[in-house]
Design an enzyme around this catalytic site. Structure first.
Site, short mmCIF file in Angstrom:
data_model
loop_
_atom_site.label_atom_id
_atom_site.label_comp_id
_atom_site.label_asym_id
_atom_site.label_seq_id
_atom_site.Cartn_x
_atom_site.Cartn_y
_atom_site.Cartn_z
N LEU A 165 36.24 -14.99 25.41
CA LEU A 165 36.08 -13.75 26.18
C LEU A 165 34.62 -13.37 26.38
O LEU A 165 33.77 -13.69 25.55
CB LEU A 165 36.79 -12.60 25.46
CG LEU A 165 38.26 -12.82 25.08
CD1 LEU A 165 38.78 -11.59 24.36
CD2 LEU A 165 39.10 -13.13 26.30
N TRP A 167 31.68 -10.11 27.02
CA TRP A 167 31.47 -8.80 26.40
C TRP A 167 31.58 -7.64 27.37
O TRP A 167 31.56 -6.48 26.96
CB TRP A 167 30.12 -8.73 25.68
CG TRP A 167 28.94 -9.31 26.42
CD1 TRP A 167 28.34 -10.51 26.18
CD2 TRP A 167 28.20 -8.73 27.51
NE1 TRP A 167 27.28 -10.71 27.03
CE2 TRP A 167 27.17 -9.62 27.87
CE3 TRP A 167 28.30 -7.54 28.21
CZ2 TRP A 167 26.27 -9.37 28.89
CZ3 TRP A 167 27.40 -7.27 29.24
CH2 TRP A 167 26.40 -8.19 29.57
N LYS A 191 38.58 -15.98 20.87
CA LYS A 191 37.20 -15.80 20.39
C LYS A 191 36.53 -14.74 21.26
O LYS A 191 36.18 -15.00 22.40
CB LYS A 191 36.38 -17.08 20.42
CG LYS A 191 35.10 -16.93 19.56
CD LYS A 191 33.95 -17.81 19.99
CE LYS A 191 33.09 -17.22 21.06
NZ LYS A 191 32.31 -16.01 20.67
N SER A 245 29.48 -17.11 31.49
CA SER A 245 28.43 -17.65 32.35
C SER A 245 28.76 -19.07 32.81
O SER A 245 29.49 -19.81 32.14
CB SER A 245 27.09 -17.67 31.60
OG SER A 245 27.11 -18.66 30.58
N TYR A 255 32.52 -30.38 26.30
CA TYR A 255 33.26 -30.44 25.04
C TYR A 255 34.63 -31.08 25.23
O TYR A 255 35.08 -31.87 24.40
CB TYR A 255 33.43 -29.03 24.46
CG TYR A 255 32.17 -28.30 24.12
CD1 TYR A 255 30.99 -28.96 23.77
CD2 TYR A 255 32.14 -26.90 24.14
CE1 TYR A 255 29.84 -28.26 23.46
CE2 TYR A 255 30.99 -26.19 23.81
CZ TYR A 255 29.84 -26.87 23.48
OH TYR A 255 28.70 -26.17 23.18
N GLU A 267 36.39 -18.97 34.67
CA GLU A 267 35.98 -17.91 35.60
C GLU A 267 34.57 -17.53 35.19
O GLU A 267 34.34 -17.02 34.10
CB GLU A 267 36.92 -16.72 35.53
CG GLU A 267 36.71 -15.70 36.65
CD GLU A 267 35.75 -14.59 36.29
OE1 GLU A 267 34.58 -14.65 36.76
OE2 GLU A 267 36.13 -13.69 35.54
N CYS A 302 30.97 -9.84 36.81
CA CYS A 302 30.83 -11.12 37.53
C CYS A 302 30.97 -10.95 39.03
O CYS A 302 30.35 -11.68 39.81
CB CYS A 302 31.87 -12.13 37.04
SG CYS A 302 31.62 -12.67 35.34
N GLU A 401 22.23 -14.72 39.44
CA GLU A 401 23.02 -13.60 38.92
C GLU A 401 22.17 -12.78 37.96
O GLU A 401 21.63 -13.30 36.99
CB GLU A 401 24.26 -14.12 38.21
CG GLU A 401 25.19 -13.01 37.75
CD GLU A 401 26.47 -13.53 37.11
OE1 GLU A 401 27.53 -12.94 37.34
OE2 GLU A 401 26.39 -14.54 36.37
#
Length: 507
Positions: A165, A167, A191, A245, A255, A267, A302, A401
């Protein structure tokens, strides 16, 4: 109901017991190492609490618990109506505790209490309720075959899912991911961002009270480079849904490639345009939309429309009215219901945004409103709104951004140039178009390379409409709508071969 007195919310804040431990396998526990992360109140700069700092060993034990719960069938294989009943109870518990949750999130994130209440008292529980009610209305298919076969197409839960998630909307983003994943029957590891862990930890407690079995919902606070990376590389996690981001989204793809090729839903960032064509009505509502498209949540959004592309014939009138409205924004303490603009998430992030403001002036943009001096020496991380005029497409603030309260106006000559500049970005999350001509609106909407186009109003749609991006703003995965379920389901074909013994019987 919103109480208008800050004292009401301050009193709640004084009574709160701050959740600081991880929630693993139905219990609150410390990180195995005993390590903690200090979470800071963005409005004061003071430490709120020391929250568990989970790392790879905590991820391992959480995934083991989640996998055990999934294989047991205690959630994944129960009747759809049983999952529905539990999620409906959770929605009601969130409503009953929404003021406490909103105060907790406002303290942790710096978001204005009025915004937190709207999200947590309405949008978050509505999300759990909507997906709960969808559970027993989602059907598989039977493929057409001859009489010697029967082909069933089923949708099954993918397994163990991690939701990572941001912030900026802690509980709302949690709901967007948790509700469909749990509705599908998955076990979930959440998380949260290290800056904003506490409201989702309290939600886990409510989920336990609602009846979600141990191991099905787990919350691991931690840093991206420790817990986040361990999640991305873990070989027994089946899917990750990430909001954050573009840089970190790339890491999750790496990963996955380096581990078990888990499914990754992304997203990510945006540089969304707010397009004002020459026939647009510059009404008070439109100007309010333009300002809030850039400054809502301090620009930490975003889909924020900071790149405002305005027909040259309307630029000066538009600028004058936008600056007037931006000057009227109420900047203040997050627990004051009158506050419209609270602090940014950290002092470090405030410095990053100010660097962008300085680059705008250095590269030739015209500053018509500056928020850089607002309480620059005060505690916390407050920053007032900044408005630039005369942006050029190649400027840094027109391309990257910013994630802060910075609005830039870029003049254009006509609809074709507006479209070219709007699409000339590596991002493609959202766009807003203002015009009184429906043909022009549809022309623009169909040609804008982004996941959501709003016409004559800044909006991301509602819960029924999918949300996600094109290009570097996202993957094919979507949050919200029935489309969100696809991230958490996999398709199985069952082909039954029949001997056809009755095929010759007439009738």
């Amino acid at each position: 109901m919103i109480h208008e007195s800050p004292a009401f919310y301050l009193a709640i804040a004084d009574r709160l017991t701050l959740p600081t431990k991880a929630f693993i396998d139905g219990s609150f526990v410390a990180a195995k190492s005993g390590a903690v992360i200090e979470t800071v109140n963005p409005a004061t700069g003071l430490v709120l609490a020391a929250v568990a700092h989970c790392q790879a060993e905590d991820v391992d034990r959480t995934v083991a618990a989640a996998r055990r719960a999934f294989r047991s069938g205690v959630w994944s294989r129960v009747a759809p109506e049983a999952r529905k009943a539990v999620l409906l109870r959770l929605a009601e518990l969130i409503r009953a505790n929404s003021t406490e949750l909103a105060v907790l999130e406002s303290l942790d994130s710096g978001k204005p209490i009025r915004d937190c209440l709207k999200e947590i008292a309405i949008e978050v529980p509505d999300t759990f309720q909507w997906y709960a009610e969808l559970i027993d209305k989602s059907f598989g298919k039977v493929a057409p075959t001859g009489e010697q076969a029967c082909a069933l197409i089923l949708r099954e839960p993918i397994g163990v899912v991690a939701a990572v998630l941001p912030w900026n909307f802690p509980l709302l983003m949690a709901a967007w991911k948790l509700a469909p994943a749990l509705a599908c029957g998955c076990s979930v590891l959440v998380k949260p961002a290290e800056q904003t862990s506490m409201s989702i930890l309290r939600l886990a407690e409510l989920a336990n009270e609602a009846g979600i079995p141990a191991g099905v919902l787990n919350v691991l606070p931690g840093l991206g480079e420790t817990a986040g990376q361990a999640i991305g590389r873990h070989g027994d996690i089946d899917a990750v849904s990430f909001t954050g981001s573009t840089e970190v989204g790339r890491l999750f793809l790496r990963y996955a490639a380096d581990s078990n090729l888990k499914s990754i839903g992304l997203e990510m960032g945006g540089k969304s345009p707010f397009i004002v064509l020459d026939d647009a009505e510059l009404s008070p509502e439109m100007i309010d939309n333009a300002v809030m498209a850039a400054f809502w949540n301090g620009g930490q959004n975003c889909s924020a429309n900071m790149r405002q592309i305005v027909d040259r014939s309307r630029q000066e009138e538009f600028l004058d009215r936008v600056v007037e409205r931006a000057k009227a924004l109420v900047i203040g303490a997050p627990l004051d219901p009158a506050t419209e603009l609270g602090p940014l998430i950290t002092r470090e992030h405030r410095r990053r945004v100010l660097d962008y403001v300085e680059s705008g002036s250095r590269e030739g943009a015209r500053a018509v409103l500056s928020g850089a001096a607002f309480d620059s020496d005060a505690p916390g991380s407050f920053l007032g709104p900044t408005v630039f005029a005369d942006l050029a497409p190649e400027m840094t603030i027109a391309r990257e951004e910013i994630f802060g309260p910075v609005l830039g106006v870029m003049p254009v000559d006509g609809i074709e140039q507006a479209l070219t500049i709007a699409n000339g970005s590596e991002y493609g999350l959202h766009a807003t178009v203002y015009t009184r001509d429906i043909d022009r609106a549809l022309f623009m909407a169909r040609r804008l390379a982004c996941g959501t186009v709003a016409v004559n109003g800044f909006t991301e749609g509602d819960l029924k409409t999918p949300f996600g991006g094109y290009k570097r703003s996202g993957s094919l995965a979507r949050d919200k709508g029935t489309e969100a379920m696809a991230q958490y389901l996999q398709t199985k074909t069952i082909w039954l071969s029949l001997d056809g013994r009755y095929a010759s019987i007439p009738g």
